[in-house]
Motif scaffolding. Structure first.
Motif, PDB file in Angstrom:
ATOM      1  N   PHE A 194     -18.949  -5.101   6.049  1.00 54.34           N
ATOM      2  CA  PHE A 194     -19.030  -3.698   5.692  1.00 54.34           C
ATOM      3  C   PHE A 194     -19.929  -3.450   4.509  1.00 54.34           C
TER       4      PHE A 194
ATOM      5  N   ASN B 170      -7.394   1.407  16.558  1.00 53.65           N
ATOM      6  CA  ASN B 170      -6.956   1.295  15.167  1.00 53.65           C
ATOM      7  C   ASN B 170      -6.605   2.653  14.563  1.00 53.65           C
TER       8      ASN B 170
ATOM      9  N   PHE C 109     -13.880   2.363   6.652  1.00 47.21           N
ATOM     10  CA  PHE C 109     -12.571   1.757   6.483  1.00 47.21           C
ATOM     11  C   PHE C 109     -11.696   2.527   5.519  1.00 47.21           C
TER      12      PHE C 109
ATOM     13  N   ASP D  20      -7.980   3.814   6.122  1.00 45.61           N
ATOM     14  CA  ASP D  20      -6.974   3.713   5.060  1.00 45.61           C
ATOM     15  C   ASP D  20      -6.224   5.039   4.906  1.00 45.61           C
TER      16      ASP D  20
ATOM     17  N   GLY E  22      -7.384   0.164   7.042  1.00 44.85           N
ATOM     18  CA  GLY E  22      -8.780  -0.267   7.101  1.00 44.85           C
ATOM     19  C   GLY E  22      -9.036  -1.454   6.193  1.00 44.85           C
ATOM     20  N   THR E  23      -8.593  -1.321   4.963  1.00 48.24           N
ATOM     21  CA  THR E  23      -8.770  -2.402   3.992  1.00 48.24           C
ATOM     22  C   THR E  23      -8.042  -3.662   4.455  1.00 48.24           C
TER      23      THR E  23
ATOM     24  N   PHE F 139      -9.997  -5.789   7.150  1.00 50.04           N
ATOM     25  CA  PHE F 139     -11.101  -6.605   6.692  1.00 50.04           C
ATOM     26  C   PHE F 139     -10.680  -7.637   5.669  1.00 50.04           C
TER      27      PHE F 139
END
Lengths: 262, 262, 262
Positions: A252, B44, B252, B256, C248-249, C252
């Motif tokens: 990312f 997701n 992302f 979150d 999201g965090t 990854f």
């Protein structure tokens, strides 16, 4: 292969910036027929650099959509009987309408004859640029390679002469990418000394680079320099990305840098 | 089109919160027939808001799976001959079993007649909600649009009247999303003044929003408010997400915020 | 089912490390026939742990590619008529060439008979490992399950006896994963007490784990321990990943930890 490396000129970030700016201004519509693994990443990479991606794949739609697109990408990574007609129709349409297009001959090899035959058929529609790793370019040029799967086991130096011969034979531009990227039309060859080995550990960076090449040649008619600018943009993003946190963060961060710097 | 913008009521985060909570409690099973580019992001996003995504696509399986699902999404972004039967069978099954379902008519346009004809066929199975950008809604309503590819070149204001007419004609709800989102059943219209332009630079935010609409209408029978709550949830996540680091970080951060706030 | 939980030995990170190191040294080529939702994540997970992923799917290519691959994954999550032949040909080729392979029977259930029949056909080609959630393992073993869609509603404890019986019946290894993972050949059973519930909120962690199992058994002939090492590696990455910032965090951060720790 000859051990003599033909002369190559460096392509610099000063040269690249004009192509990057032009791409952002023109916002090229890039028609992508690409593989199942990289669709999302490819679309986000194109959006990051300022292009407009469109994945139109039906055989009933591809011919007409090529006409409105600024450029086309054909990537054969997960080719099957369902998509092959669309690829051939799209390439033919690009050829007839002089739409610039990029061929990414993923994993062509003596083992995978189905895609290797397809790649050769696609060559007859005169791609503007062929973007591949060293093994793929060696195979397309009829040389021996050490490739297996999608990773190249050959250096780009060992494939440069094959790239130049391929470019001349098909009157195209060949971008052979790896530790050093070479972009050649058989006469002029640019070398890109940038990038980071960690890019090879992210799936689809090569595939997304081919889409970037399509975006760059869709917004500037100097296809040789535009293709070199695409390669340099990806390499610099890889250099600048955060490499301290692991693979997820790196991926990312590459997208971050593509969107901020190019 | 008339220059008069019909009256629209604001839809607020206070209103949305009840639908968000209900979704988390009911954990709706959302059956998704969506495009190849956004499958992972869509799944997701649905997990982030508390729904349970399931991508069942075989023509042999879709009819029966619609019956156990709480709602269905059909997104025609990468439609081809291989998936078209599954879409028609799933829509028919939803119609017969009164399962709420969302149509996302990606990139319908005069150029892409194959998908445009499919979208019209799907309309006959009475979608609960149609979620599209302004160009797509104008095309479905039989108006002229400036769309090309998947990006809208029309404002949602210019498409609101068409959205209202479309909602009345098909007895459905239309969510036309852009700088301002409008959600209408032709009589009541909600306006959502939130979001961030950067959402348009992430692939699949519109497609994932359509999946969110499916999740929200799969957990509350007031489909109009539920659809508006979905639109507001995505817009707020876009507003709140980190926009200082580039596109990768933003993507992302949206996920979150969808998982934390909604 | 009996309420008595059969004896299971813990599998520790000290045991796992040798398999992790061997994988990095051998860099196995993992041939993946997996579902549309998880292709990208799966490829990045395999790259993170040091394997080389290759998604070759054409029925014209799969037989020959299995021969050069170190292992094969077949995941039926988004199976349709277009890919089913490739799956059967690949499994047959793995069986004939003694290439280790993993079956991930995603969402087998009484509702989805098409994939359930396919899973049973694939069992006849003797998978080295079956990796599934409790509901899937119960269904394959002919027991009742509470599964719906891709999420398990059964505990792994309730499926352990079925897993052991399935392992004996098909002379295979069964990895049934959930809050506790069990990996069994019917005689020896390893238990993995690690992981984090948040892993269930990321799409494709189970599917990517099946790919990891393929990578581990492609680099070590002790398939039982190798499969357990794969399960533990994913669980530890989930435990160690950042869970303070949202989904999201977290996603990854899991990739980060897979690349750094394993």
């Amino acid at each position: 292969m000859s051990a003599i490396i033909p002369f190559a000129e460096p392509f610099t970030s000063q040269q690249a910036v004009i192509y990057q700016q032009q791409l952002r201004e023109r916002r090229p519509l890039v028609h992508c027929l690409t593989n199942d693994v990289v669709q999302n990443f490819t679309a986000n990479v194109l959006l990051a650099i300022g292009a407009s991606p469109a994945m139109v794949i039906a055989r009933e739609e591809v011919r007409d959509f090529v006409v409105v697109a600024d450029s086309l990408l054909i990537n054969i990574g997960t080719v099957n009987h369902s998509i092959i007609d669309s690829m051939l129709l799209a390439a033919e349409s690009a050829y007839q309408t002089k739409t610039p297009w990029v061929l990414d001959p993923v994993a062509v090899s003596p083992i995978l004859t189905y895609r290797t035959e397809l790649a050769k058929q696609l060559l007859s529609f005169n791609p503007t640029v062929i973007r591949g790793n060293a093994s793929e370019i060696l195979v397309l040029a009829g040389e021996k390679s050490s490739g297996k799967g999608t990773d190249s086991l050959d250096s780009t130096d060992s494939a440069l002469q094959a790239a130049q011969e391929l470019a001349i034979k098909y009157q195209t531009i060949v971008a052979v990418t790896g530790a050093i990227d070479y972009v050649t039309d058989g006469k002029t060859t640019y070398a890109i000394h940038a990038g980071d080995e960690m890019l090879t550990r992210v799936t689809g960076t090569g595939c997304a680079l081919s889409a970037m090449v399509a975006a760059f040649i869709g917004s500037n008619e100097d296809s040789l320099s535009a293709a070199a600018a695409a390669c340099l943009s990806m390499s610099l993003a890889g250099e600048r990305a955060n490499k301290t946190q692991g693979l997820g963060t790196f991926i990312f961060s590459v997208l971050d840098h593509l969107s901020l710097d190019s």
